[in-house]
Design an enzyme around this catalytic site. Sequence first.
Site, short mmCIF file in Angstrom:
data_model
loop_
_atom_site.label_atom_id
_atom_site.label_comp_id
_atom_site.label_asym_id
_atom_site.label_seq_id
_atom_site.Cartn_x
_atom_site.Cartn_y
_atom_site.Cartn_z
N GLY A 96 0.82 -1.21 0.00
CA GLY A 96 0.00 0.00 0.00
C GLY A 96 0.85 1.26 0.00
NE ARG A 111 -2.25 -4.15 -0.88
CZ ARG A 111 -1.66 -3.82 0.27
NH1 ARG A 111 -0.71 -4.58 0.75
NH2 ARG A 111 -2.03 -2.75 0.93
CG ASP A 149 5.50 -9.46 7.03
OD1 ASP A 149 6.57 -9.67 7.62
OD2 ASP A 149 4.72 -10.37 6.70
CB THR A 204 3.48 -1.06 7.39
OG1 THR A 204 2.12 -1.27 7.78
CG2 THR A 204 4.37 -1.32 8.59
CB ILE A 205 0.01 3.53 7.73
CG1 ILE A 205 -1.09 2.58 7.27
CG2 ILE A 205 0.49 4.41 6.60
CD1 ILE A 205 -2.38 3.29 6.92
CG ASP A 206 -1.44 -1.67 9.47
OD1 ASP A 206 -2.16 -0.66 9.35
OD2 ASP A 206 -1.71 -2.77 8.95
CG ASP A 210 2.24 -4.51 11.12
OD1 ASP A 210 3.02 -3.95 10.33
OD2 ASP A 210 1.26 -5.19 10.75
CG MET A 244 -6.44 1.39 6.97
SD MET A 244 -5.24 1.82 5.70
CE MET A 244 -6.30 1.77 4.24
N GLY A 245 -5.70 -1.39 10.23
CA GLY A 245 -5.00 -2.21 11.21
C GLY A 245 -5.46 -3.65 11.08
NE ARG A 246 -4.37 -7.54 6.09
CZ ARG A 246 -5.42 -7.91 5.34
NH1 ARG A 246 -6.10 -9.00 5.66
NH2 ARG A 246 -5.78 -7.20 4.30
CG LEU A 262 -6.83 6.25 8.38
CD1 LEU A 262 -6.97 4.89 9.03
CD2 LEU A 262 -6.70 7.34 9.44
NE ARG A 263 -3.25 2.76 1.22
CZ ARG A 263 -3.45 1.47 1.03
NH1 ARG A 263 -3.19 0.63 2.02
NH2 ARG A 263 -3.89 1.01 -0.11
#
Length: 340
Positions: free
Chosen positions: A10, A70, A101, A123-125, A127, A167-169, A272-273
Site C-alpha cells: 500500500g 501487491r 512485511d 507500513t502505516i500499521d 507493525d 486501518m489495522g489488520r 489514513l494513508r
Amino acid sequence: MRIGILTGGGDCPGLNAVIRGIVKSAPENVEIIGIMHGWKGLVQGEYMKLTGDDVEGIHILGGTILGTSRINPFRSEEMRTKLEENIKKLGLDVIIGIGGDDTLSVTAKLASMGYRTVGVPKTIDNDVSNTDYTFGYHTAVNVGADAIDRLHSTAKSHGRVIFVELMGREAGWITLEAGLAAGAHLILIPEYPMTIEEIIGYINRRMKDKGYMIIATAEGFKPTELENVVGDKNHIDAFGHIKLGGIAHYMAEVVGERTGYDTRSMALGYLLRGGTPTAFDRLLGTRYGVRAMELVLKGDFGRMVALRGNEIVSIPLEYGIATKKLVPYEYYKLAQIFFG
C-alpha cells in the site's frame, strides 16, 4: 554501481522522502534505477532512471512517484524467472526494497538467493518488528485523530453511537493512538477481543451517563462471537490476505438492533494513508533513505534500516519480518482508563 529501488504494498506518506533520500545521497558513480509498480515492474521490466532533478521536492508529496502493487514474484516459476532475467538485463548490482512485511519478505528471499539487497520498512500499521516506528504511521494517526475529533460534535448533537473504522489488520496501533488522542470512549483492536455483550455494556453505561459515544475500531478487530474477520473473502491478494473492511458497519447494525440507539458508522479507509506526510514522516523517510544508501556503499547487504530511539540503525532483514509488532497489554490497559 547500479541500484534498483522499488516501493511495494500500500502507498503511504513518506515513501517519496525515502526515494529522495536514496537518490540525493548517492555518489556520482552510482546510477539509480526506479522500478515501477513494485515487484510487478521488475517482473515486467518497467523502470525509469532517477536523478537529483527527478526527486527535487518530492518529499512533501504523498504516495510514491514509482507506483506500487501487491505482486508476489515467487507465486509462480514464470514470474520468478522473469524477475531474475530483468535483474540481469538491467544490470542491477543492488536492490533496495521499500515496503512492509510482504515486500520485505521478497527482499529477504532474494538475499537468501545471493542477491545484494537492503530493506526499508514501510507500513502505516507500524507493525514491523524491531523498529520503533515506520514512516507513514505518524501521518495516519494524525488524520485519524482529526477525524474522530470532528465526529464528537455530531455524535453529541444527535445523541448517537458512532463506530469509526481505522486501518489495522493484525495490529491496532493506529486505532489505539488515534482513539486515545481524540478521546474515543471505547477502542477495539485485534490484539484484545471483546464479546458483543461486553461492548454493549460499555455503550449502555456511557449512553445513560453522557448520551453519546464514539467507538474507534480497527478493521481487523473481531468480536469473540464471530469466527472470521469482516471483509471480502472473494478478494485475496498475492500474499493471501483478504480485503478487510466493514467491521464498523457490522457493529453499528448489531448494536442498533439490540439496543435501539441511533448508531452510525464511518470507515476512514484510504484517507489514513493518503495526502501530505507530517514533518515527522518526511524526516524519518529521509533518514531511512540516506541510511539505506550508506549500507549499500559499505557493502552491508541483507539488512534493514530501523529506528531505535533517535538513531537509525541496521538489523538483519529476517529480524524485521520475523514477527508482527503488536500493541502490548500495558499500553492497552492505559487506554482502558478512559473507556466509557
